[in-house]
Enzyme design. Structure first.
Site, PDB file in Angstrom:
ATOM      1  N   CYS A 235      -9.028   1.481   8.438  1.00 15.52           N
ATOM      2  CA  CYS A 235      -7.917   1.080   7.562  1.00 15.52           C
ATOM      3  C   CYS A 235      -7.981   1.921   6.287  1.00 15.52           C
ATOM      4  CB  CYS A 235      -8.069  -0.407   7.246  1.00 15.52           C
ATOM      5  SG  CYS A 235      -6.950  -1.052   5.986  1.00 15.52           S
ATOM      6  N   HIS A 236      -6.857   2.055   5.617  1.00 16.32           N
ATOM      7  CA  HIS A 236      -6.868   2.846   4.373  1.00 16.32           C
ATOM      8  C   HIS A 236      -7.789   2.236   3.324  1.00 16.32           C
ATOM      9  CE1 HIS A 236      -4.631   6.299   2.539  1.00 16.32           C
ATOM     10  NE2 HIS A 236      -5.434   5.899   1.560  1.00 16.32           N
ATOM     11  N   THR A 237      -8.045   0.931   3.418  1.00 12.16           N
ATOM     12  CA  THR A 237      -8.946   0.299   2.444  1.00 12.16           C
ATOM     13  C   THR A 237     -10.376   0.834   2.588  1.00 12.16           C
ATOM     14  OG1 THR A 237      -7.544  -1.649   2.488  1.00 12.16           O
ATOM     15  CG2 THR A 237      -9.723  -1.922   1.520  1.00 12.16           C
TER      16      THR A 237
ATOM     17  N   HIS B 202     -13.854  -3.085   8.482  1.00 12.26           N
ATOM     18  CA  HIS B 202     -13.463  -4.500   8.412  1.00 12.26           C
ATOM     19  C   HIS B 202     -12.405  -4.848   9.449  1.00 12.26           C
ATOM     20  CE1 HIS B 202     -10.595  -2.321   5.903  1.00 12.26           C
ATOM     21  NE2 HIS B 202      -9.733  -3.301   6.152  1.00 12.26           N
ATOM     22  N   GLU B 203     -12.213  -3.973  10.466  1.00 11.28           N
ATOM     23  CA  GLU B 203     -11.138  -4.207  11.434  1.00 11.28           C
ATOM     24  C   GLU B 203     -11.737  -4.100  12.851  1.00 11.28           C
ATOM     25  OE1 GLU B 203      -6.802  -2.776  10.558  1.00 11.28           O
ATOM     26  OE2 GLU B 203      -7.649  -1.359  11.974  1.00 11.28           O
TER      27      GLU B 203
ATOM     28  N   CYS C  46     -13.341 -21.499   5.718  1.00 13.40           N
ATOM     29  CA  CYS C  46     -14.405 -22.510   5.834  1.00 13.40           C
ATOM     30  C   CYS C  46     -13.829 -23.904   6.103  1.00 13.40           C
ATOM     31  CB  CYS C  46     -15.265 -22.526   4.573  1.00 13.40           C
ATOM     32  SG  CYS C  46     -14.499 -23.337   3.147  1.00 13.40           S
TER      33      CYS C  46
ATOM     34  N   CYS D 161     -13.564 -25.613   1.325  1.00 10.19           N
ATOM     35  CA  CYS D 161     -13.561 -25.301  -0.114  1.00 10.19           C
ATOM     36  C   CYS D 161     -12.241 -25.761  -0.732  1.00 10.19           C
ATOM     37  CB  CYS D 161     -13.784 -23.803  -0.350  1.00 10.19           C
ATOM     38  SG  CYS D 161     -12.391 -22.750   0.081  1.00 10.19           S
TER      39      CYS D 161
ATOM     40  N   CYS E 283      -9.284 -23.673   0.582  1.00  4.74           N
ATOM     41  CA  CYS E 283      -8.840 -24.002   1.949  1.00  4.74           C
ATOM     42  C   CYS E 283      -8.122 -25.357   1.957  1.00  4.74           C
ATOM     43  CB  CYS E 283     -10.030 -24.059   2.906  1.00  4.74           C
ATOM     44  SG  CYS E 283     -10.650 -22.443   3.410  1.00  4.74           S
TER      45      CYS E 283
ATOM     46  N   CYS F 254      -9.990 -18.304   1.018  1.00  3.52           N
ATOM     47  CA  CYS F 254     -11.215 -19.121   1.056  1.00  3.52           C
ATOM     48  C   CYS F 254     -12.248 -18.503   0.107  1.00  3.52           C
ATOM     49  CB  CYS F 254     -11.755 -19.112   2.485  1.00  3.52           C
ATOM     50  SG  CYS F 254     -13.375 -19.868   2.683  1.00  3.52           S
TER      51      CYS F 254
ATOM     52  N   ARG G   6     -17.024 -15.733  -1.194  1.00  4.85           N
ATOM     53  CA  ARG G   6     -16.389 -14.555  -1.804  1.00  4.85           C
ATOM     54  C   ARG G   6     -17.320 -13.827  -2.780  1.00  4.85           C
ATOM     55  NH1 ARG G   6     -15.163 -10.497  -3.063  1.00  4.85           N
ATOM     56  NH2 ARG G   6     -13.151  -9.518  -3.560  1.00  4.85           N
TER      57      ARG G   6
ATOM     58  N   CYS H   7      -7.217  -6.614  10.692  1.00  2.00           N
ATOM     59  CA  CYS H   7      -6.620  -6.329   9.372  1.00  2.00           C
ATOM     60  C   CYS H   7      -5.142  -5.968   9.488  1.00  2.00           C
ATOM     61  CB  CYS H   7      -7.378  -5.246   8.607  1.00  2.00           C
ATOM     62  SG  CYS H   7      -6.663  -5.000   6.953  1.00  2.00           S
TER      63      CYS H   7
ATOM     64  N   ARG I 235      -3.044   4.503  13.385  1.00  2.53           N
ATOM     65  CA  ARG I 235      -4.365   3.880  13.395  1.00  2.53           C
ATOM     66  C   ARG I 235      -5.275   4.647  14.339  1.00  2.53           C
ATOM     67  NH1 ARG I 235      -4.583   1.342   8.993  1.00  2.53           N
ATOM     68  NH2 ARG I 235      -5.358  -0.801   8.952  1.00  2.53           N
TER      69      ARG I 235
HETATM   70  P1  NAD Z   1      -1.877   4.472   5.660  1.00  2.00           P
HETATM   71  O1  NAD Z   1      -2.557   5.635   5.075  1.00  2.00           O
HETATM   72  O2  NAD Z   1      -1.886   4.278   7.137  1.00  2.00           O
HETATM   73  O3  NAD Z   1      -0.326   4.460   5.221  1.00  2.00           O
HETATM   74  C1  NAD Z   1       0.126   4.771   3.944  1.00  2.00           C
HETATM   75  C2  NAD Z   1       1.527   5.380   4.072  1.00  2.00           C
HETATM   76  O4  NAD Z   1       2.057   5.566   2.752  1.00  2.00           O
HETATM   77  C3  NAD Z   1       1.542   6.751   4.757  1.00  2.00           C
HETATM   78  O5  NAD Z   1       2.513   6.759   5.792  1.00  2.00           O
HETATM   79  C4  NAD Z   1       1.915   7.708   3.632  1.00  2.00           C
HETATM   80  O6  NAD Z   1       2.652   8.831   4.072  1.00  2.00           O
HETATM   81  C5  NAD Z   1       2.746   6.800   2.727  1.00  2.00           C
HETATM   82  N1  NAD Z   1       2.830   7.272   1.348  1.00  2.00           N
HETATM   83  C6  NAD Z   1       1.827   7.761   0.583  1.00  2.00           C
HETATM   84  N2  NAD Z   1       2.313   8.071  -0.652  1.00  2.00           N
HETATM   85  C7  NAD Z   1       3.627   7.761  -0.648  1.00  2.00           C
HETATM   86  C8  NAD Z   1       4.666   7.843  -1.620  1.00  2.00           C
HETATM   87  N3  NAD Z   1       4.436   8.310  -2.857  1.00  2.00           N
HETATM   88  N4  NAD Z   1       5.904   7.428  -1.283  1.00  2.00           N
HETATM   89  C9  NAD Z   1       6.155   6.954  -0.037  1.00  2.00           C
HETATM   90  N5  NAD Z   1       5.218   6.856   0.941  1.00  2.00           N
HETATM   91  C10 NAD Z   1       3.962   7.262   0.631  1.00  2.00           C
HETATM   92  O7  NAD Z   1      -2.483   3.192   4.935  1.00  2.00           O
HETATM   93  P2  NAD Z   1      -2.527   1.686   5.495  1.00  2.00           P
HETATM   94  O8  NAD Z   1      -3.749   1.474   6.288  1.00  2.00           O
HETATM   95  O9  NAD Z   1      -1.187   1.360   6.049  1.00  2.00           O
HETATM   96  O10 NAD Z   1      -2.753   0.890   4.098  1.00  2.00           O
HETATM   97  C11 NAD Z   1      -1.704   0.856   3.142  1.00  2.00           C
HETATM   98  C12 NAD Z   1      -2.185   0.160   1.868  1.00  2.00           C
HETATM   99  O11 NAD Z   1      -2.409  -1.234   2.135  1.00  2.00           O
HETATM  100  C13 NAD Z   1      -3.524   0.673   1.328  1.00  2.00           C
HETATM  101  O12 NAD Z   1      -3.476   0.624  -0.090  1.00  2.00           O
HETATM  102  C14 NAD Z   1      -4.524  -0.351   1.844  1.00  2.00           C
HETATM  103  O13 NAD Z   1      -5.694  -0.355   1.058  1.00  2.00           O
HETATM  104  C15 NAD Z   1      -3.713  -1.606   1.699  1.00  2.00           C
HETATM  105  N6  NAD Z   1      -4.100  -2.767   2.508  1.00  2.00           N
HETATM  106  C16 NAD Z   1      -4.010  -3.991   1.914  1.00  2.00           C
HETATM  107  C17 NAD Z   1      -4.262  -5.130   2.657  1.00  2.00           C
HETATM  108  C18 NAD Z   1      -4.127  -6.470   2.014  1.00  2.00           C
HETATM  109  O14 NAD Z   1      -4.621  -7.448   2.582  1.00  2.00           O
HETATM  110  N7  NAD Z   1      -3.470  -6.587   0.871  1.00  2.00           N
HETATM  111  C19 NAD Z   1      -4.644  -5.018   3.998  1.00  2.00           C
HETATM  112  C20 NAD Z   1      -4.728  -3.753   4.559  1.00  2.00           C
HETATM  113  C21 NAD Z   1      -4.438  -2.626   3.816  1.00  2.00           C
HETATM  114  N1  AHE Z   2     -12.467  -4.732  -3.856  1.00  2.97           N
HETATM  115  C1  AHE Z   2     -11.138  -4.482  -4.342  1.00  2.97           C
HETATM  116  C2  AHE Z   2     -10.161  -5.469  -3.739  1.00  2.97           C
HETATM  117  C3  AHE Z   2      -9.580  -4.915  -2.521  1.00  2.97           C
HETATM  118  C4  AHE Z   2      -8.596  -5.913  -1.939  1.00  2.97           C
HETATM  119  O1  AHE Z   2      -7.686  -6.403  -2.620  1.00  2.97           O
HETATM  120  N2  AHE Z   2      -8.788  -6.212  -0.686  1.00  2.97           N
HETATM  121  C5  AHE Z   2      -7.882  -7.072   0.034  1.00  2.97           C
HETATM  122  C6  AHE Z   2      -8.010  -6.761   1.477  1.00  2.97           C
HETATM  123  S1  AHE Z   2      -7.611  -5.076   1.851  1.00  2.97           S
HETATM  124  C7  AHE Z   2      -7.855  -5.006   3.522  1.00  2.97           C
HETATM  125  O2  AHE Z   2      -7.586  -3.781   3.970  1.00  2.97           O
HETATM  126  C8  AHE Z   2      -8.251  -8.538  -0.143  1.00  2.97           C
HETATM  127  O3  AHE Z   2      -8.486  -9.269   0.785  1.00  2.97           O
HETATM  128  N3  AHE Z   2      -8.236  -8.977  -1.363  1.00  2.97           N
HETATM  129  C9  AHE Z   2      -8.611 -10.334  -1.703  1.00  2.97           C
HETATM  130  C10 AHE Z   2     -10.030 -10.392  -2.156  1.00  2.97           C
HETATM  131  O4  AHE Z   2     -10.517 -11.502  -2.406  1.00  2.97           O
HETATM  132  O5  AHE Z   2     -10.667  -9.326  -2.262  1.00  2.97           O
HETATM  133  C11 AHE Z   2     -11.048  -4.560  -5.834  1.00  2.97           C
HETATM  134  O6  AHE Z   2     -10.037  -4.077  -6.352  1.00  2.97           O
HETATM  135  O7  AHE Z   2     -11.962  -5.097  -6.451  1.00  2.97           O
HETATM  136 ZN    ZN Z   3      -7.684  -3.212   5.982  1.00  2.76          ZN
END
Ligand code: NAD
Ligand code: AHE
Ligand code: ZN
Length: 369
Positions: free
Chosen positions: A40-42, A62-63, A92, A95, A98, A106, A110, A169, A364
């Site tokens: 994942c991008h994270t 994480h996936e 859980c 908590c 939850c 949860c 954490r 994820c 992916r």
């Molecule tokens: P990815 O790299 O597969 O996709 C990102 C996309 O954004 C790509 O297609 C890229 O071309 C596009 N992009 C980059 N810059 C751009 C711009 N300026 N304008 C338009 N498009 C642009 O990444 P991903 O795995 O899909 O993850 C995306 C984001 O979501 C990451 O920041 C990741 O950390 C986050 N994420 C968050 C959660 C969550 O729970 N909140 C879960 C998973 C991933």
């Molecule tokens: N460690 C980072 C936080 C990153 C973050 O927000 N992670 C998401 C999942 S991304 C999955 O690809 C998340 O679950 N956030 C809730 C949490 O409790 O972390 C930072 O910025 O400190």
């Molecule tokens: Zn992820």
């Protein structure tokens, strides 16, 4: 025991493929053999050094999906041989968070999760005399890993590991952002920024709930074809738009979008996503993760005039409850995962998976052990 693992030793450097030590599961913990893991991008965000919680050396990932090998004392919900998906957001069911029913966040473990250790404050991974940290409580870039029982979803045994690992994820985050967080209704007009592993699952979710207009925004023109297959109705490449993107999108959506989703992790785009949401009722969901020192901004007027800025982690999903259902959706053909897994790599090529993502060539990549 020994395990093959891709160790993040230093920010910005490739993962180091090593055989490291793994202690067995303690009370409330489970030893899992990881069969497959997505990238994942994270993971890249943390490896780059931008994550305030990033620790080195650690085992990222994480996936994943795998099989229970051994359970520690007082584990009651899982047994050897069960098929599982690790959960970076555990459930859980006890908590305050939850029990509130207002959030999936949860908090039972954490704090220790963020410090790269198990709930008792120690790591199961080591290399010689040195501690190697866990990551997001999951560390799926190791062939074997230890997790708390509450951080594992038990899934059906006929589900293929190399596909359903993505539910750990990307799939759940994208679908959940639409269904749990934004609660998008049929007929909605929506804009999705970033058409990668998350954004395409947002699009898939939007089609499932019957959104009428699904605008996809990405600077990578190669994303268009796949996004259309998943339900995108209009593609916008910001680099081809003359003038400001926000008024362009407001025009395209006939006054602003009902819902927008930021799936990139770029704070400038988060602002654009909010500001192209409809005056009076538009909701903008932040999914992308941004690093230390990054902040979002907008004129308060944007919120005063009825837009809502919200965010989601793991799509608001309660993992032990929701993940097995999403696995069923996949097995019943209700969602498409296969097309999004553009690359399957052996463990030895895990760094190539990161390079494919950086070059925008993969949606992916899944690594199989
Ligand atoms: P990815 O790299 O597969 O996709 C990102 C996309 O954004 C790509 O297609 C890229 O071309 C596009 N992009 C980059 N810059 C751009 C711009 N300026 N304008 C338009 N498009 C642009 O990444 P991903 O795995 O899909 O993850 C995306 C984001 O979501 C990451 O920041 C990741 O950390 C986050 N994420 C968050 C959660 C969550 O729970 N909140 C879960 C998973 C991933
Ligand atoms: N460690 C980072 C936080 C990153 C973050 O927000 N992670 C998401 C999942 S991304 C999955 O690809 C998340 O679950 N956030 C809730 C949490 O409790 O972390 C930072 O910025 O400190
Ligand atoms: Zn992820």
């Amino acid at each position: 025991m020994k395990t093959r693992a891709a160790v993040a030793r230093e920010a910005g450097k490739p993962l180091s493929l090593e055989t490291i030590d793994l202690d067995g599961p303690r009370e409330g913990e489970v030893l899992v053999e990881i069969k497959a893991t997505g990238i994942c991008h994270t993971d890249e965000f943390t490896l780059s050094g931008g994550d305030p919680e990033g620790l080195f050396p650690s085992v990222l990932g994480h996936e994943g999906a795998g099989v229970v090998v051994e359970v520690g004392r007082n584990v009651t919900s899982l047994k050897k041989g069960d098929h599982v998906i690790p959960l970076y957001t555990p459930e859980c069911r006890q908590c305050e968070y939850c029990l509130s029913r207002k959030t999936n966040l949860c908090v039972a473990i954490r704090a220790t999760q963020g410090r790269g250790v198990m709930p008792d404050g120690t790591s199961r991974f080591s290399s010689g005399k040195d501690t190697v940290f866990h990551y997001m409580g999951t560390s799926t870039f190791s062939n074997f890993t230890v997790l708390p029982e509450i951080a594992l979803a038990k899934i059906r045994e006929d589900a293929p590991f190399d596909k359903v690992c993505y539910i750990g994820c990307g799939v759940t985050t994208g679908l959940g952002a639409v269904m749990n967080t934004a609660k998008v209704e049929a007929g909605a007009r929506c804009v999705v920024f970033g058409l990668g592993g998350i954004g395409l699952n947002v699009i898939q979710g939007l089609r499932m709930v019957g959104a009428e207009m699904i605008v996809g925004v990405d600077i990578n023109p190669r994303r268009k074809e796949m996004a259309e297959k998943f339900g995108m109705t209009h593609f916008v490449n910001p680099e081809e738009v003359e003038g400001d993107l926000v008024p362009y999108l407001v025009d395209l959506t006939k006054g602003g979008a009902d819902y927008t989703f930021e799936c990139i992790g770029n704070t400038k785009i988060m602002r654009q996503a909010l500001e192209c949401a409809h005056r009076g009722w538009g909701k903008s969901v932040i999914i992308g993760v941004a690093g230390s020192g990054q902040e979002i901004s907008t004129r308060p007027f944007q919120l005063v005039t009825g837009r809502t800025w919200m965010g989601t982690a793991f799509g608001g999903a309660r993992g032990r409850t929701d993940v097995p259902r999403i696995v069923d959706w996949y097995m019943d053909g209700k969602i498409n995962i296969d097309s999004l897994i553009t690359h399957v790599l052996p463990f030895k090529d895990i760094n190539e998976g990161f390079d494919l993502m950086r070059r925008g060539e993969s949606i992916r990549s899944v690594v199989v052990f």
